[in-house]
Design a protein around this motif. Structure first.
Motif, PDB file in Angstrom:
ATOM      1  N   ASP A   1       0.422  -1.327   0.132  1.00 13.03           N
ATOM      2  CA  ASP A   1       0.295   0.229  -0.237  1.00 13.03           C
ATOM      3  C   ASP A   1       0.519   1.306   0.449  1.00 13.03           C
ATOM      4  O   ASP A   1       1.425   1.637   1.224  1.00 13.03           O
ATOM      5  N   GLY A   2       0.957   1.604  -1.464  1.00  9.56           N
ATOM      6  CA  GLY A   2       2.388   2.910  -1.095  1.00  9.56           C
ATOM      7  C   GLY A   2       1.507   4.275  -0.566  1.00  9.56           C
ATOM      8  O   GLY A   2       3.039   4.700   0.139  1.00  9.56           O
ATOM      9  N   ALA A   3       0.584   4.582  -0.720  1.00  5.24           N
ATOM     10  CA  ALA A   3       0.388   5.705   0.454  1.00  5.24           C
ATOM     11  C   ALA A   3       0.287   5.522   1.447  1.00  5.24           C
ATOM     12  O   ALA A   3       1.781   6.387   2.363  1.00  5.24           O
ATOM     13  N   ASN A   4       0.089   4.486   2.173  1.00  3.76           N
ATOM     14  CA  ASN A   4      -0.028   4.156   3.617  1.00  3.76           C
ATOM     15  C   ASN A   4       1.924   4.269   4.314  1.00  3.76           C
ATOM     16  O   ASN A   4       2.045   4.794   4.838  1.00  3.76           O
ATOM     17  N   VAL A   5       2.216   3.568   2.997  1.00  2.00           N
ATOM     18  CA  VAL A   5       4.185   3.523   3.196  1.00  2.00           C
ATOM     19  C   VAL A   5       4.958   4.165   3.460  1.00  2.00           C
ATOM     20  O   VAL A   5       5.483   4.544   4.007  1.00  2.00           O
ATOM     21  N   VAL A   6       4.303   4.980   2.269  1.00  2.00           N
ATOM     22  CA  VAL A   6       5.249   6.223   1.855  1.00  2.00           C
ATOM     23  C   VAL A   6       4.908   7.913   3.527  1.00  2.00           C
ATOM     24  O   VAL A   6       5.099   8.056   4.220  1.00  2.00           O
ATOM     25  N   GLY A   7       3.768   7.631   3.229  1.00  2.00           N
ATOM     26  CA  GLY A   7       3.236   7.987   4.437  1.00  2.00           C
ATOM     27  C   GLY A   7       3.632   8.292   6.079  1.00  2.00           C
ATOM     28  O   GLY A   7       2.962   8.837   6.757  1.00  2.00           O
ATOM     29  N   SER A   8       4.215   6.811   6.116  1.00  2.00           N
ATOM     30  CA  SER A   8       3.812   6.469   7.386  1.00  2.00           C
ATOM     31  C   SER A   8       6.154   6.813   8.188  1.00  2.00           C
ATOM     32  O   SER A   8       6.117   6.577   9.514  1.00  2.00           O
ATOM     33  N   VAL A   9       6.015   7.729   7.230  1.00  2.00           N
ATOM     34  CA  VAL A   9       7.489   8.734   7.840  1.00  2.00           C
ATOM     35  C   VAL A   9       7.218   9.746   7.570  1.00  2.00           C
ATOM     36  O   VAL A   9       6.807  10.015   6.322  1.00  2.00           O
TER      37      VAL A   9
ATOM     38  N   ALA B   1      -5.940 -15.611  -4.988  1.00  2.00           N
ATOM     39  CA  ALA B   1      -6.591 -16.381  -4.143  1.00  2.00           C
ATOM     40  C   ALA B   1      -6.345 -16.885  -5.841  1.00  2.00           C
ATOM     41  O   ALA B   1      -7.136 -17.170  -7.055  1.00  2.00           O
ATOM     42  N   PRO B   2      -5.793 -18.830  -5.217  1.00  2.00           N
ATOM     43  CA  PRO B   2      -5.316 -19.202  -3.907  1.00  2.00           C
ATOM     44  C   PRO B   2      -3.472 -19.044  -3.237  1.00  2.00           C
ATOM     45  O   PRO B   2      -3.435 -19.377  -2.392  1.00  2.00           O
ATOM     46  N   ARG B   3      -3.226 -18.674  -4.423  1.00  2.00           N
ATOM     47  CA  ARG B   3      -1.476 -17.495  -4.019  1.00  2.00           C
ATOM     48  C   ARG B   3      -1.410 -17.714  -2.758  1.00  2.00           C
ATOM     49  O   ARG B   3      -2.356 -16.447  -2.054  1.00  2.00           O
ATOM     50  N   PRO B   4      -0.002 -17.353  -1.401  1.00  2.88           N
ATOM     51  CA  PRO B   4      -0.079 -16.817  -0.481  1.00  2.88           C
ATOM     52  C   PRO B   4       0.200 -15.115  -1.302  1.00  2.88           C
ATOM     53  O   PRO B   4       0.569 -14.910  -1.642  1.00  2.88           O
ATOM     54  N   VAL B   5      -0.840 -14.286  -0.200  1.00  2.87           N
ATOM     55  CA  VAL B   5      -0.436 -12.765  -0.345  1.00  2.87           C
ATOM     56  C   VAL B   5       0.430 -12.444   1.173  1.00  2.87           C
ATOM     57  O   VAL B   5      -1.203 -13.048   1.923  1.00  2.87           O
ATOM     58  N   VAL B   6       0.982 -11.605   0.729  1.00  4.10           N
ATOM     59  CA  VAL B   6       1.119 -10.252   2.142  1.00  4.10           C
ATOM     60  C   VAL B   6       0.748  -9.009   1.598  1.00  4.10           C
ATOM     61  O   VAL B   6       1.345  -8.592   0.653  1.00  4.10           O
ATOM     62  N   VAL B   7       0.109  -8.133   2.355  1.00  2.81           N
ATOM     63  CA  VAL B   7      -0.266  -6.926   2.331  1.00  2.81           C
ATOM     64  C   VAL B   7       1.079  -5.983   3.411  1.00  2.81           C
ATOM     65  O   VAL B   7       1.017  -6.171   4.642  1.00  2.81           O
ATOM     66  N   ALA B   8       1.892  -4.802   2.329  1.00  2.04           N
ATOM     67  CA  ALA B   8       2.316  -4.261   3.379  1.00  2.04           C
ATOM     68  C   ALA B   8       1.104  -2.933   4.242  1.00  2.04           C
ATOM     69  O   ALA B   8       1.567  -2.054   2.915  1.00  2.04           O
ATOM     70  N   THR B   9       0.774  -2.595   5.353  1.00  2.00           N
ATOM     71  CA  THR B   9      -0.107  -1.512   5.346  1.00  2.00           C
ATOM     72  C   THR B   9       0.234  -1.217   6.910  1.00  2.00           C
ATOM     73  O   THR B   9      -0.269  -2.582   7.425  1.00  2.00           O
ATOM     74  N   ALA B  10      -0.085  -0.122   7.445  1.00  4.00           N
ATOM     75  CA  ALA B  10      -0.306   0.406   9.492  1.00  4.00           C
ATOM     76  C   ALA B  10      -2.122   0.391   8.780  1.00  4.00           C
ATOM     77  O   ALA B  10      -2.209   0.133  10.029  1.00  4.00           O
ATOM     78  N   ASP B  11      -2.966   0.367   7.403  1.00  3.07           N
ATOM     79  CA  ASP B  11      -4.086   0.828   7.533  1.00  3.07           C
ATOM     80  C   ASP B  11      -4.967  -0.301   8.328  1.00  3.07           C
ATOM     81  O   ASP B  11      -5.368  -1.264   7.560  1.00  3.07           O
TER      82      ASP B  11
ATOM     83  N   ALA C   1      -4.989 -12.961   2.582  1.00  2.00           N
ATOM     84  CA  ALA C   1      -3.916 -12.236   3.277  1.00  2.00           C
ATOM     85  C   ALA C   1      -3.349 -12.210   4.279  1.00  2.00           C
ATOM     86  O   ALA C   1      -3.810 -11.896   5.033  1.00  2.00           O
ATOM     87  N   GLU C   2      -1.838 -12.071   4.912  1.00  4.54           N
ATOM     88  CA  GLU C   2      -1.020 -12.010   5.999  1.00  4.54           C
ATOM     89  C   GLU C   2      -1.241 -10.585   5.885  1.00  4.54           C
ATOM     90  O   GLU C   2      -0.313 -10.154   5.037  1.00  4.54           O
ATOM     91  N   CYS C   3      -1.074 -10.074   6.751  1.00  3.64           N
ATOM     92  CA  CYS C   3      -0.562  -8.617   6.293  1.00  3.64           C
ATOM     93  C   CYS C   3       0.920  -7.984   7.576  1.00  3.64           C
ATOM     94  O   CYS C   3       1.634  -9.295   9.031  1.00  3.64           O
ATOM     95  N   VAL C   4       2.081  -7.742   7.563  1.00  3.96           N
ATOM     96  CA  VAL C   4       2.615  -6.798   7.612  1.00  3.96           C
ATOM     97  C   VAL C   4       2.989  -4.679   7.939  1.00  3.96           C
ATOM     98  O   VAL C   4       2.452  -4.447   7.313  1.00  3.96           O
ATOM     99  N   GLY C   5       3.501  -5.035   8.733  1.00  3.88           N
ATOM    100  CA  GLY C   5       3.854  -3.059   9.225  1.00  3.88           C
ATOM    101  C   GLY C   5       4.201  -2.510   8.188  1.00  3.88           C
ATOM    102  O   GLY C   5       5.201  -3.475   7.207  1.00  3.88           O
ATOM    103  N   PRO C   6       4.619  -1.234   7.370  1.00  2.00           N
ATOM    104  CA  PRO C   6       5.470  -0.275   6.818  1.00  2.00           C
ATOM    105  C   PRO C   6       7.302  -1.098   6.667  1.00  2.00           C
ATOM    106  O   PRO C   6       7.652  -0.596   6.008  1.00  2.00           O
ATOM    107  N   ARG C   7       7.099  -0.548   8.585  1.00  3.06           N
ATOM    108  CA  ARG C   7       8.527  -0.487   8.562  1.00  3.06           C
ATOM    109  C   ARG C   7       9.265  -2.282   8.036  1.00  3.06           C
ATOM    110  O   ARG C   7      10.577  -2.324   7.796  1.00  3.06           O
ATOM    111  N   THR C   8       8.238  -3.162   7.733  1.00  2.00           N
ATOM    112  CA  THR C   8       8.393  -4.858   7.437  1.00  2.00           C
ATOM    113  C   THR C   8       9.490  -5.052   6.183  1.00  2.00           C
ATOM    114  O   THR C   8      10.634  -5.321   5.975  1.00  2.00           O
ATOM    115  N   VAL C   9       8.843  -3.818   5.502  1.00  2.00           N
ATOM    116  CA  VAL C   9       9.722  -3.445   4.146  1.00  2.00           C
ATOM    117  C   VAL C   9      10.087  -2.318   3.505  1.00  2.00           C
ATOM    118  O   VAL C   9      10.630  -2.192   2.770  1.00  2.00           O
TER     119      VAL C   9
END
Length: 121
Positions: A12-20, A88-98, A110-118
């Protein structure tokens, strides 16, 4: 022997960019391009297929080796959800803090990770 399926990392580009708060709001497209370039380094270190979602004034960012880019036609969050649904059904990870986006994609498996993970700026 079955071929191993690579995990799709949707960022989630807007969220990851906006995290800093580093002035990204002055040049949203430039901030998205810098994130894309950092994600290329992340892609080299992992086996994930990286897909950066951009929206608004960040649309039009070009892909680079290791990072595909998808411009959301409207809401970036809705576009991320649609990409997760299509994968789906492929494994997906979403990077966002939203929180709401995390809830929506988790419902699709989907699994979720925070912006700092990526992007550990």
């Amino acid at each position: 022997m079955a071929e191993r399926v690579r995990t799709l990392l949707v960022v989630d580009g807007a969220n990851v960019v906006g995290s800093v708060p580093d002035g990204w709001w002055r040049d949203r497209r430039g901030a998205a391009e810098r994130l894309r370039d950092r994600l290329a380094g992340y892609a080299e270190q992992t086996d994930a297929e990286v897909l950066l979602v951009v929206e608004g004034r960040a649309r039009g960012v070009e892909p680079v080796p290791g990072v595909r880019v998808s411009s959301a036609p409207g809401s970036g969050d809705d576009h991320v959800v649609e990409l997760v649904r299509e994968a789906a059904p492929r494994p997906v990870v979403v990077a966002t803090a939203d929180r709401e986006l995390r809830r929506r994609v988790a419902e699709l498996g989907a699994e979720c990770v925070g912006p700092r993970t990526v992007d550990p700026r």
